[in-house]
Design a protein around this motif. Structure first.
Motif, mmCIF file in Angstrom:
data_model
loop_
_atom_site.group_PDB
_atom_site.id
_atom_site.type_symbol
_atom_site.label_atom_id
_atom_site.label_comp_id
_atom_site.label_asym_id
_atom_site.label_seq_id
_atom_site.Cartn_x
_atom_site.Cartn_y
_atom_site.Cartn_z
ATOM 1 N N LEU A 15 0.806 -1.207 0.000
ATOM 2 C CA LEU A 15 0.000 0.000 0.000
ATOM 3 C C LEU A 15 0.847 1.268 0.000
ATOM 4 N N THR A 16 2.124 1.116 0.262
ATOM 5 C CA THR A 16 2.990 2.295 0.219
ATOM 6 C C THR A 16 3.640 2.468 -1.149
ATOM 7 N N THR A 18 3.709 2.664 -5.397
ATOM 8 C CA THR A 18 2.890 3.118 -6.505
ATOM 9 C C THR A 18 2.720 1.995 -7.493
ATOM 10 N N THR A 19 1.604 1.985 -8.169
ATOM 11 C CA THR A 19 1.359 0.953 -9.164
ATOM 12 C C THR A 19 2.073 1.301 -10.449
ATOM 13 N N LYS A 113 -6.092 0.692 -3.160
ATOM 14 C CA LYS A 113 -5.258 1.880 -2.994
ATOM 15 C C LYS A 113 -4.997 2.564 -4.334
ATOM 16 N N ALA A 114 -4.744 1.762 -5.369
ATOM 17 C CA ALA A 114 -4.505 2.331 -6.689
ATOM 18 C C ALA A 114 -5.748 3.041 -7.214
ATOM 19 N N THR A 116 -8.086 4.501 -5.353
ATOM 20 C CA THR A 116 -8.237 5.744 -4.603
ATOM 21 C C THR A 116 -7.271 6.807 -5.104
ATOM 22 N N THR A 117 -6.051 6.398 -5.399
ATOM 23 C CA THR A 117 -5.054 7.342 -5.908
ATOM 24 C C THR A 117 -5.497 7.949 -7.232
ATOM 25 N N ARG A 118 -6.115 7.146 -8.063
ATOM 26 C CA ARG A 118 -6.472 7.611 -9.406
ATOM 27 C C ARG A 118 -7.821 8.339 -9.453
ATOM 28 N N GLY A 120 -9.939 9.007 -6.514
ATOM 29 C CA GLY A 120 -10.388 9.657 -5.297
ATOM 30 C C GLY A 120 -11.062 8.696 -4.348
ATOM 31 N N GLN A 121 -11.264 9.161 -3.137
ATOM 32 C CA GLN A 121 -11.837 8.328 -2.084
ATOM 33 C C GLN A 121 -13.301 8.013 -2.370
#
Length: 456
Positions: A15-16, A18-19, A113-114, A116-118, A120-121
């Motif tokens: 989770l830390t 990046t994809t 996680k990927a 959410t990063t792309r 949003g939540q």
């Protein structure tokens, strides 16, 4: 060689990270994303233009490989209905195929996680999965509840890994003992050896099916796995006292068990666990049969064959037993057995005629959840159909909407069959709605972490 367990520390590490760069396609109504995780697993995402704020994290079922595609929905018919209703769909391939729970859980969380990063939540995150993916989903629900709002397991291995392999051992032990065979049932060195053992015992079953005595013994083996008498959509549902038709249906399912799970899948799981993770030491097969859902059929077929059921059960109880590798049990217990402790709502659905993951697995889950004091968070519903995971799109949507309603209102509502069928018809009037009131019999070989006696 044992695969490293990644659930405890691997998830936090992934989770830390990046994809890998992802390919994106925009159809105008849905954005499709393909990408790769640091573990090597691929993922896919489909986000409609009218995203409703809910993301569905889908865990796919067992994949023997070598192809290993990502999947973000249960089937091709249900997926477009979900997108039309505004859900974002995501899921990974898992970094390895087979009994990959130590890869699947962290890969699924990394996919979330990927996303959410792309994008949003999400306002709401639901974990759901089918078959082996139901085990993955339940593992996420128990061990990473802060990542989700609720979960839906469909035809899932919610009894956990140790229980699964113990219960898979019993029918093949009965067949080997009663039909006369020297095939190894555990500690299979290679996939080739597993295939040879499966073919050898299948040939014994095929030969036995030609005699009344053999058919009775096949039915006994089926009963030790709670294989239902109607277990494939292509079968005719037999009458309540048509013992021969019932056994003929089970014969097909027993052969399927031999060809799928009992040898080849077991061998792959044993490699991960570092040895045999199941046992039948101390098992009383007369007691197991007495608790089986199809014990009456077995009794009647033995009478018809003029065969002594008492003697055959005594032969099973006298036969040399199989002991487990303690380290392999510990690995399987720690990675894929359950505590029953839920902190978020979970709904499970199951077809009543499932030969591969019998509906009694739901009894095992309920026992663990009740013992852990989480009973109010669990609801279970049943579909009157034969086969493994043979749900209609309507039935799956109804389950999903019922879970959402629980999250919105804080109370379980409409979990009875009539309400579920009404909701299913509203969600998709073109496919069947077959929820029924049903109470599965006990699971024959339970193993969970909620009961101290299970911790061996």
């Amino acid at each position: 060689m044992r695969h490293g367990t990644r659930i405890a520390a691997g998830a936090a590490l992934l989770l830390t990270l990046t994809t890998a760069p992802a390919a994106t396609a925009d159809t105008g109504t849905t954005t499709h994303v393909d990408g790769q995780l640091p573990s090597g697993a691929t993922y896919m995402m489909d986000v409609p233009a009218n995203w409703n704020g809910t993301v569905l994290l889908f865990s796919h079922g067992y994949n023997a490989g070598p192809a290993n595609p990502a999947q973000d929905a249960p089937d091709a018919a249900t997926k477009p209905l979900l997108l039309q209703q505004g859900y974002a769909l995501i899921g990974s391939s898992y970094a390895s195929t087979g009994w990959a729970v130590t890869d699947a859980v962290p890969d699924q969380l990394a996919t979330l996680k990927a996303f959410t990063t792309r994008f949003g939540q999400a306002s709401r995150t639901l974990a759901w999965g089918r078959s082996y993916g139901g085990l993955v989903t339940t593992a996420i629900a128990e061990r990473h509840p802060d990542e989700i709002d609720g979960s839906l397991s469909m035809c899932g291995l919610v009894h956990g890994g140790v229980a699964n392999w113990n219960n898979t051992l019993d029918p093949v032990f009965a067949l080997k003992t009663l039909l006369g065979s020297d095939v190894p049932l555990v500690d299979l060195p290679t996939q080739e050896a597993a295939t040879t053992a499966a073919n050898t015992l299948t040939a014994k079953v095929d030969s036995a099916q030609s005699t009344p005595e053999g058919r009775a013994r096949i039915a006994l083996a089926a009963a030790l796995h709670n294989i239902p008498v109607w277990n494939a959509p292509t079968q005719t549902r037999p009458a309540a006292t048509d013992w021969d038709a019932q056994q003929a249906n089970q014969y097909d399912a027993v052969k399927g068990l031999l060809k799928i799970a009992a040898f080849n899948r077991r061998q792959e799981a044993e490699v991960r666990a570092g040895g045999n993770m199941s046992w039948n030491t101390g098992v009383d097969y007369a007691r197991l049969l007495a608790e089986s859902s199809v014990r009456k059929e077995v009794t009647e077929l033995y009478k018809k064959a003029g065969l002594s059921l008492t003697k055959d059960l005594a032969a099973l109880n006298r036969a040399p037993r199989i002991t487990a590798n303690p380290a392999a049990v510990a690995w399987t217990s720690s990675t894929s057995s359950f505590t029953g402790k839920l902190t978020k709502p979970q709904l499970t659905i199951h077809t009543i005629g499932d030969p591969l993951v019998p509906v009694q697995t739901e009894s095992a889950l309920k026992g663990a959840v009740t013992a852990a004091g989480s009973g109010p968070l669990l609801r279970q519903a049943y579909v009157d159909n034969a086969g493994h995971c043979t749900f209609s799109p309507a039935e799956q949507l109804a389950a999903l909407h019922t879970l959402e309603d629980r999250l919105t209102t804080g109370t379980w509502r409409g979990t009875d069959p009539a309400s579920l069928n009404t909701r299913a018809t509203a969600a998709d009037p073109t496919t069947p709605t077959r929820y029924v009131r049903y109470h599965p019999t006990p699971y024959l070989r339970p193993y969970d972490l909620a009961h101290p006696a299970d911790r061996r």
